[in-house]
Design a protein around this motif. Structure first.
Motif, PDB file in Angstrom:
ATOM      1  N   LEU A  80       0.994  -1.079   0.375  1.00 50.66           N
ATOM      2  CA  LEU A  80       0.188   0.072   0.178  1.00 50.66           C
ATOM      3  C   LEU A  80       1.174   0.845  -0.223  1.00 50.66           C
ATOM      4  O   LEU A  80       1.501   1.498   0.656  1.00 50.66           O
ATOM      5  CB  LEU A  80      -1.351   0.009   1.552  1.00 50.66           C
ATOM      6  N   LEU A  81       0.578   1.814  -0.595  1.00 48.31           N
ATOM      7  CA  LEU A  81       1.673   3.411  -1.137  1.00 48.31           C
ATOM      8  C   LEU A  81       0.805   4.269  -0.644  1.00 48.31           C
ATOM      9  O   LEU A  81      -0.488   4.686  -1.376  1.00 48.31           O
ATOM     10  CB  LEU A  81       1.636   3.587  -2.339  1.00 48.31           C
ATOM     11  N   ILE A  82       0.391   5.983  -0.744  1.00 53.03           N
ATOM     12  CA  ILE A  82       0.446   6.626   0.258  1.00 53.03           C
ATOM     13  C   ILE A  82       1.449   8.135  -0.027  1.00 53.03           C
ATOM     14  O   ILE A  82       2.949   7.761  -0.126  1.00 53.03           O
ATOM     15  CB  ILE A  82      -0.127   7.213   1.323  1.00 53.03           C
ATOM     16  N   GLY A  83       0.584   9.323  -1.178  1.00 50.22           N
ATOM     17  CA  GLY A  83       1.681   9.934  -1.487  1.00 50.22           C
ATOM     18  C   GLY A  83       1.379  11.014   0.226  1.00 50.22           C
ATOM     19  O   GLY A  83       0.330  11.146   0.584  1.00 50.22           O
ATOM     20  N   GLN A  84       2.538  11.833   0.827  1.00 51.96           N
ATOM     21  CA  GLN A  84       2.444  12.118   2.108  1.00 51.96           C
ATOM     22  C   GLN A  84       1.637  13.522   1.747  1.00 51.96           C
ATOM     23  O   GLN A  84       1.254  14.218   2.776  1.00 51.96           O
ATOM     24  CB  GLN A  84       3.843  12.815   2.279  1.00 51.96           C
ATOM     25  N   ALA A  85       1.756  14.081   0.182  1.00 50.91           N
ATOM     26  CA  ALA A  85       1.097  15.376   0.096  1.00 50.91           C
ATOM     27  C   ALA A  85      -0.563  14.709   0.127  1.00 50.91           C
ATOM     28  O   ALA A  85      -1.233  15.844   0.519  1.00 50.91           O
ATOM     29  CB  ALA A  85       1.237  16.055  -1.130  1.00 50.91           C
ATOM     30  N   SER A  86      -0.833  13.706  -0.309  1.00 52.29           N
ATOM     31  CA  SER A  86      -2.412  13.485  -0.150  1.00 52.29           C
ATOM     32  C   SER A  86      -2.339  13.361   1.957  1.00 52.29           C
ATOM     33  O   SER A  86      -3.906  13.798   1.657  1.00 52.29           O
ATOM     34  CB  SER A  86      -2.373  11.961  -1.043  1.00 52.29           C
ATOM     35  N   LEU A  87      -2.136  12.837   2.568  1.00 50.54           N
ATOM     36  CA  LEU A  87      -2.525  12.871   3.554  1.00 50.54           C
ATOM     37  C   LEU A  87      -2.050  14.942   3.678  1.00 50.54           C
ATOM     38  O   LEU A  87      -2.933  14.572   4.998  1.00 50.54           O
ATOM     39  CB  LEU A  87      -1.450  12.510   4.570  1.00 50.54           C
ATOM     40  N   ASP A  88      -1.516  15.720   4.370  1.00 53.90           N
ATOM     41  CA  ASP A  88      -1.366  16.748   4.050  1.00 53.90           C
ATOM     42  C   ASP A  88      -2.182  17.404   3.934  1.00 53.90           C
ATOM     43  O   ASP A  88      -2.758  18.157   4.112  1.00 53.90           O
ATOM     44  CB  ASP A  88      -0.219  16.929   3.660  1.00 53.90           C
TER      45      ASP A  88
ATOM     46  N   ARG B 171       3.637  -2.096  -9.716  1.00 55.71           N
ATOM     47  CA  ARG B 171       2.428  -1.781 -10.759  1.00 55.71           C
ATOM     48  C   ARG B 171       1.011  -1.274  -9.568  1.00 55.71           C
ATOM     49  O   ARG B 171       1.086  -2.040  -8.992  1.00 55.71           O
ATOM     50  CB  ARG B 171       1.611  -3.000 -11.286  1.00 55.71           C
ATOM     51  N   VAL B 172       0.691   0.175 -10.237  1.00 54.16           N
ATOM     52  CA  VAL B 172      -0.540   0.577  -8.933  1.00 54.16           C
ATOM     53  C   VAL B 172      -1.956  -0.823  -9.706  1.00 54.16           C
ATOM     54  O   VAL B 172      -2.175  -0.674 -10.623  1.00 54.16           O
ATOM     55  CB  VAL B 172      -1.089   1.276  -9.417  1.00 54.16           C
ATOM     56  N   LEU B 173      -2.485  -1.456  -8.818  1.00 54.74           N
ATOM     57  CA  LEU B 173      -3.239  -2.228  -8.815  1.00 54.74           C
ATOM     58  C   LEU B 173      -4.863  -2.045  -8.764  1.00 54.74           C
ATOM     59  O   LEU B 173      -5.657  -1.649 -10.322  1.00 54.74           O
ATOM     60  CB  LEU B 173      -3.616  -3.341  -8.092  1.00 54.74           C
ATOM     61  N   LYS B 174      -5.216  -0.910  -7.915  1.00 55.87           N
ATOM     62  CA  LYS B 174      -6.700  -0.401  -8.207  1.00 55.87           C
ATOM     63  C   LYS B 174      -6.667   0.993  -5.714  1.00 55.87           C
ATOM     64  O   LYS B 174      -5.351   0.101  -5.387  1.00 55.87           O
ATOM     65  CB  LYS B 174      -7.586  -1.724  -7.480  1.00 55.87           C
TER      66      LYS B 174
ATOM     67  N   GLN C  31      -2.924   3.838  -2.999  1.00 59.11           N
ATOM     68  CA  GLN C  31      -2.933   2.907  -4.078  1.00 59.11           C
ATOM     69  C   GLN C  31      -1.954   1.799  -3.466  1.00 59.11           C
ATOM     70  O   GLN C  31      -1.412   2.144  -3.079  1.00 59.11           O
ATOM     71  CB  GLN C  31      -2.681   3.284  -5.452  1.00 59.11           C
ATOM     72  N   ASN C  32      -3.507   0.426  -3.680  1.00 56.81           N
ATOM     73  CA  ASN C  32      -2.020  -0.792  -3.886  1.00 56.81           C
ATOM     74  C   ASN C  32      -1.807  -1.323  -5.306  1.00 56.81           C
ATOM     75  O   ASN C  32      -1.813  -1.059  -6.006  1.00 56.81           O
ATOM     76  CB  ASN C  32      -3.997  -2.278  -3.947  1.00 56.81           C
ATOM     77  N   LEU C  33      -0.615  -2.010  -4.532  1.00 61.66           N
ATOM     78  CA  LEU C  33       0.468  -2.134  -5.717  1.00 61.66           C
ATOM     79  C   LEU C  33       0.905  -3.735  -5.777  1.00 61.66           C
ATOM     80  O   LEU C  33       1.134  -4.341  -4.673  1.00 61.66           O
ATOM     81  CB  LEU C  33       1.574  -1.419  -5.322  1.00 61.66           C
ATOM     82  N   ALA C  34       1.411  -4.276  -6.269  1.00 60.08           N
ATOM     83  CA  ALA C  34       2.474  -5.480  -6.586  1.00 60.08           C
ATOM     84  C   ALA C  34       3.614  -4.785  -7.125  1.00 60.08           C
ATOM     85  O   ALA C  34       3.856  -3.926  -7.975  1.00 60.08           O
ATOM     86  CB  ALA C  34       1.392  -6.035  -7.207  1.00 60.08           C
ATOM     87  N   VAL C  35       4.810  -5.722  -6.862  1.00 61.66           N
ATOM     88  CA  VAL C  35       6.309  -5.706  -8.000  1.00 61.66           C
ATOM     89  C   VAL C  35       6.387  -6.317  -8.027  1.00 61.66           C
ATOM     90  O   VAL C  35       6.003  -7.690  -8.829  1.00 61.66           O
ATOM     91  CB  VAL C  35       6.978  -5.537  -6.057  1.00 61.66           C
TER      92      VAL C  35
END
Length: 267
Positions: free
Chosen positions: A152-160, A203-206, A247-251
């Motif tokens: 799971l990825l989150i952008g810091q700016a999104s939280l801000d 890969r960004v999945l959903k 966003q959910n990711l796979a590598v």
């Protein structure tokens, strides 16, 4: 853009470990959500949604890979990794059912005392990992015990941006990410399809669907009386009844991630 934080959660719904570096592969960050607390009677998984005391558990790994459990009022416990084919227990996590090794009576007693409920601790070896939800990822993609996806990825700016709308700072750990990225605009990750961090492609999945767990203070386990940040998220991040954040990711492949690595959008 750069990778500003790495988190793993050895036991699902227990406390986070902040890392400076981690190996990453098919199941996400090394050791992430490989252990799960389930009801003894029926194997149904437990989370902080209904059992906030899980958030008191500090879980880490010893030099031999064993799980180290600590919680207020409990003696620390070492749990060896069970053999992949021994003491198999049927468990259910959301719509998935699988058979995974039980971690033994000592771990079960320790957790049952903490929670006041008869529970067991189970482990997910790589060869017993789950497929991803239908329609997402590749046939080779797997997950241990996250809700559905390995990363799971989150952008810091999104939280801000969210904190600004709520009117007070929101802790990143309310959302239990693995990867935090700085240097992008708020919610830029919504538009990404593939990214590169170091030598690795993700890969960004959903989008990640958020729930009542986000209203728990990660430090105290107390629920926000105003149901924040979920209340505010619903005003601008709700789509078809789902509240989306991260966003959910796979590598592809495996390698090492380190805080500070550059993040590049490929697609």
């Amino acid at each position: 853009m750069f990778l500003s934080a790495l988190y793993r959660y050895p036991v699902k719904s227990a406390q986070a470990q902040r890392l400076q570096a981690s190996m990453v592969g098919n199941l996400g960050l090394d050791g992430d959500r490989r252990w799960l607390v389930v009801e003894q009677e029926n194997g149904r998984f437990l989370t902080q949604r209904a059992w906030p005391r899980l958030g008191q558990i500090s879980a880490s790994y010893g030099e031999q890979g064993q799980l180290l459990l600590q919680a207020p009022g409990q003696a620390p416990l070492e749990v060896p990794v069970p053999h992949a084919d021994n003491s198999l227990r049927g468990v259910t996590i959301w719509r998935d059912t699988l058979r995974v090794p039980d971690a033994g009576d000592a771990a079960a007693a320790w957790l049952s005392e903490l929670l006041g409920k008869a529970v067991r601790l189970v482990y997910c070896p790589e060869q017993r990992a789950r497929y991803l939800p239908s329609g997402y990822g590749l046939n080779s993609d797997r997950a241990a015990f996250p809700d559905g996806f390995p990363l799971l990825l989150i952008g810091q700016a999104s939280l801000d941006e969210l904190s600004s709308r709520v009117g007070r700072p929101m802790e990143m750990l309310r959302f239990r990410p693995n990867l935090v990225v700085e240097g992008a605009e708020a919610f830029a990750e919504d538009r990404w399809k593939r990214i590169r961090i170091g030598d690795m492609t993700f890969r960004v999945l959903k989008p990640s669907v958020r729930c009542i767990l986000t209203t728990l203070d990660p430090a105290t386990g107390e629920r926000s009386p105003d149901r924040e940040p979920l209340t505010t998220l619903k005003t601008f991040r709700e789509k078809e009844g789902d509240v989306l954040f991260g966003q959910n990711l796979a590598v592809d492949g495996e390698g090492e991630l380190k805080v500070g690595m550059a993040v590049e959008v490929i697609e």
